[in-house]
Design a protein around this motif. Structure first.
Motif, PDB file in Angstrom:
ATOM      1  N   ALA A  28       0.852  -1.161   0.209  1.00 25.97           N
ATOM      2  CA  ALA A  28       0.011  -0.031  -0.102  1.00 25.97           C
ATOM      3  C   ALA A  28       0.824   1.292  -0.081  1.00 25.97           C
ATOM      4  CB  ALA A  28      -0.956  -0.015   1.303  1.00 25.97           C
ATOM      5  N   TYR A  29       1.836   1.326   0.932  1.00 27.30           N
ATOM      6  CA  TYR A  29       2.642   2.515   1.058  1.00 27.30           C
ATOM      7  C   TYR A  29       3.478   2.633  -0.217  1.00 27.30           C
ATOM      8  CZ  TYR A  29       7.151   0.633   2.656  1.00 27.30           C
ATOM      9  OH  TYR A  29       8.419   0.067   2.617  1.00 27.30           O
ATOM     10  N   GLN A  30       3.854   1.806  -0.948  1.00 24.99           N
ATOM     11  CA  GLN A  30       4.806   1.874  -2.139  1.00 24.99           C
ATOM     12  C   GLN A  30       3.716   2.363  -3.214  1.00 24.99           C
ATOM     13  OE1 GLN A  30       7.132  -1.759  -2.830  1.00 24.99           O
ATOM     14  NE2 GLN A  30       7.650  -2.104  -0.728  1.00 24.99           N
ATOM     15  N   GLY A  31       2.573   1.648  -3.322  1.00 25.25           N
ATOM     16  CA  GLY A  31       1.701   2.018  -4.292  1.00 25.25           C
ATOM     17  C   GLY A  31       1.152   3.558  -4.233  1.00 25.25           C
ATOM     18  N   TYR A  32       0.807   4.154  -2.882  1.00 18.58           N
ATOM     19  CA  TYR A  32       0.770   5.200  -2.816  1.00 18.58           C
ATOM     20  C   TYR A  32       1.859   6.361  -3.175  1.00 18.58           C
ATOM     21  CZ  TYR A  32      -3.630   5.137  -0.104  1.00 18.58           C
ATOM     22  OH  TYR A  32      -4.927   4.756   0.146  1.00 18.58           O
ATOM     23  N   PHE A  33       3.078   5.947  -2.746  1.00 24.44           N
ATOM     24  CA  PHE A  33       4.295   6.779  -3.192  1.00 24.44           C
ATOM     25  C   PHE A  33       4.316   6.835  -4.859  1.00 24.44           C
ATOM     26  CE2 PHE A  33       6.525   5.746   0.969  1.00 24.44           C
ATOM     27  CZ  PHE A  33       5.663   6.999   1.516  1.00 24.44           C
ATOM     28  N   LYS A  34       3.987   5.635  -5.359  1.00 23.09           N
ATOM     29  CA  LYS A  34       4.239   5.549  -7.065  1.00 23.09           C
ATOM     30  C   LYS A  34       3.178   6.488  -7.572  1.00 23.09           C
ATOM     31  CE  LYS A  34       6.170   1.007  -7.067  1.00 23.09           C
ATOM     32  NZ  LYS A  34       5.972  -0.548  -7.528  1.00 23.09           N
ATOM     33  N   ALA A  35       2.255   6.430  -6.865  1.00 26.92           N
ATOM     34  CA  ALA A  35       0.944   7.346  -7.536  1.00 26.92           C
ATOM     35  C   ALA A  35       1.036   8.858  -7.044  1.00 26.92           C
ATOM     36  CB  ALA A  35      -0.327   6.779  -6.903  1.00 26.92           C
ATOM     37  N   GLY A  36       2.195   9.061  -6.235  1.00 27.79           N
ATOM     38  CA  GLY A  36       2.476  10.589  -5.951  1.00 27.79           C
ATOM     39  C   GLY A  36       1.800  11.145  -4.787  1.00 27.79           C
ATOM     40  N   ASP A  37       1.089  10.151  -4.052  1.00 30.77           N
ATOM     41  CA  ASP A  37       0.374  10.418  -2.975  1.00 30.77           C
ATOM     42  C   ASP A  37       1.214  10.209  -1.590  1.00 30.77           C
ATOM     43  OD1 ASP A  37      -1.384  10.970  -0.875  1.00 30.77           O
ATOM     44  OD2 ASP A  37      -3.052   9.831  -1.640  1.00 30.77           O
ATOM     45  N   GLN A  38       2.141  11.084  -1.073  1.00 30.70           N
ATOM     46  CA  GLN A  38       3.007  10.774  -0.001  1.00 30.70           C
ATOM     47  C   GLN A  38       2.396  10.875   1.203  1.00 30.70           C
ATOM     48  OE1 GLN A  38       6.906  12.633   0.080  1.00 30.70           O
ATOM     49  NE2 GLN A  38       7.149  12.588  -2.096  1.00 30.70           N
ATOM     50  N   GLU A  39       1.293  11.919   1.257  1.00 31.31           N
ATOM     51  CA  GLU A  39       0.419  11.852   2.651  1.00 31.31           C
ATOM     52  C   GLU A  39       0.021  10.570   2.848  1.00 31.31           C
ATOM     53  OE1 GLU A  39      -3.017  14.473   4.501  1.00 31.31           O
ATOM     54  OE2 GLU A  39      -2.422  15.191   2.581  1.00 31.31           O
ATOM     55  N   SER A  40      -0.929  10.002   1.960  1.00 34.88           N
ATOM     56  CA  SER A  40      -1.528   8.896   2.467  1.00 34.88           C
ATOM     57  C   SER A  40      -0.428   7.560   2.509  1.00 34.88           C
ATOM     58  CB  SER A  40      -2.453   8.350   1.240  1.00 34.88           C
ATOM     59  OG  SER A  40      -3.401   9.296   1.042  1.00 34.88           O
ATOM     60  N   GLY A  41       0.746   7.944   1.875  1.00 36.71           N
ATOM     61  CA  GLY A  41       1.777   6.706   1.921  1.00 36.71           C
ATOM     62  C   GLY A  41       2.274   6.730   3.254  1.00 36.71           C
ATOM     63  N   HIS A  42       2.541   8.028   3.674  1.00 35.26           N
ATOM     64  CA  HIS A  42       3.224   7.974   5.140  1.00 35.26           C
ATOM     65  C   HIS A  42       2.120   7.444   6.240  1.00 35.26           C
ATOM     66  CE1 HIS A  42       6.996   9.529   4.218  1.00 35.26           C
ATOM     67  NE2 HIS A  42       6.492  10.418   3.728  1.00 35.26           N
TER      68      HIS A  42
END
Length: 247
Positions: A199-213
């Motif tokens: 999940a966090y890797q997917g969010y980072f790839k999508a450019g959503d760092q807030e959700s990733g963190h």
């Protein structure tokens, strides 16, 4: 009414609808509602059900944002009747999903699920594959509200099967993050870890760092609960590496 007069009314209604949509997009929901009402009056007057369906569906989201739940639910049923009149089953399935969103906001989880089961049945019978990921995700979040984590896991997995990682990366990341929550709830900690990492890797790839963190924080809590000190100590370095790869 002549065709020319009807076209003039239609053009004015379209202009009001465009203004309303633009205002809603900017968060000015009260002003948007005024323009939606003006456009609706015109479309009712010229008896254009297709435009009424479109306008009312847009207006529904504005009522939801304004917290006018009773009006929104009444309008959702009116929209469903309009889609039935025009034979638009795709719109009918979609309005059932959006009605469920409003019911969920209002805490009516049982009714929300009933609306989603209807949306699922329509999508299945009409083979609306583009709606299935959305439907399954919506069902899962309501099941989680009931703490029915086992069935929520099934629906989240079905949602993932209907999302493309290349086209729906944020949706995939969201499903994985919810799976992580569900697996943790039923004490499958290894599966929870696997899903949260994805999940966090997917969010980072999508450019959503807030959700990733936010997912990283959940993963840290999981490592603390399970006593995995080494993984906890390495996590920040691993996150940094993933962020570097995504740049």
């Amino acid at each position: 009414m002549t065709n020319e007069e009807r076209d003039q009314h239609l053009k004015k209604g379209e202009e009001f609808c465009d203004q309303a949509t633009a205002l809603a997009k900017n968060g000015d929901y009260s002003a948007a509602l005024d323009f939606f009402n003006k456009a609706e009056e015109i479309f009712v007057g010229i008896r254009d059900q297709h435009w009424l369906n479109f306008l009312r569906h847009e207006k529904l989201q504005t009522l939801r944002q304004l917290g006018k739940f009773d009006l929104a639910l009444k309008l959702a049923d009116q929209i469903a009747d309009g889609y039935l009149e025009t034979g638009n089953k795709h719109g009918l399935s979609l309005i059932k999903i959006h009605k469920a969103d409003i019911l969920s906001d209002h805490g009516d989880i049982v009714e929300a699920l009933e609306s989603l089961w209807t949306a699922e049945a329509i999508a299945d019978s009409e083979k609306f594959t583009n709606l299935k990921g959305y439907i399954y995700s919506s069902i899962s979040i309501n099941l989680m509200s009931q703490e029915n984590f086992a069935l929520a896991i099934e629906y989240l997995q079905k949602a993932l099967e209907n999302y493309s990682p290349s086209d729906n990366m944020p949706e995939c990341a969201w499903c994985l993050s919810q799976l992580g929550i569900c697996y943790r709830a039923v004490c499958y900690l290894d599966k929870a870890e696997e899903c949260l990492e994805g999940a966090y890797q997917g969010y980072f790839k999508a450019g959503d760092q807030e959700s990733g963190h936010k997912v990283v924080d959940r993963l840290k809590q999981l490592y603390e609960i399970s006593g995995q000190v080494q993984k906890l100590n390495r996590l920040d370095h691993k996150v940094h590496q993933v962020l570097q790869q995504c740049r």
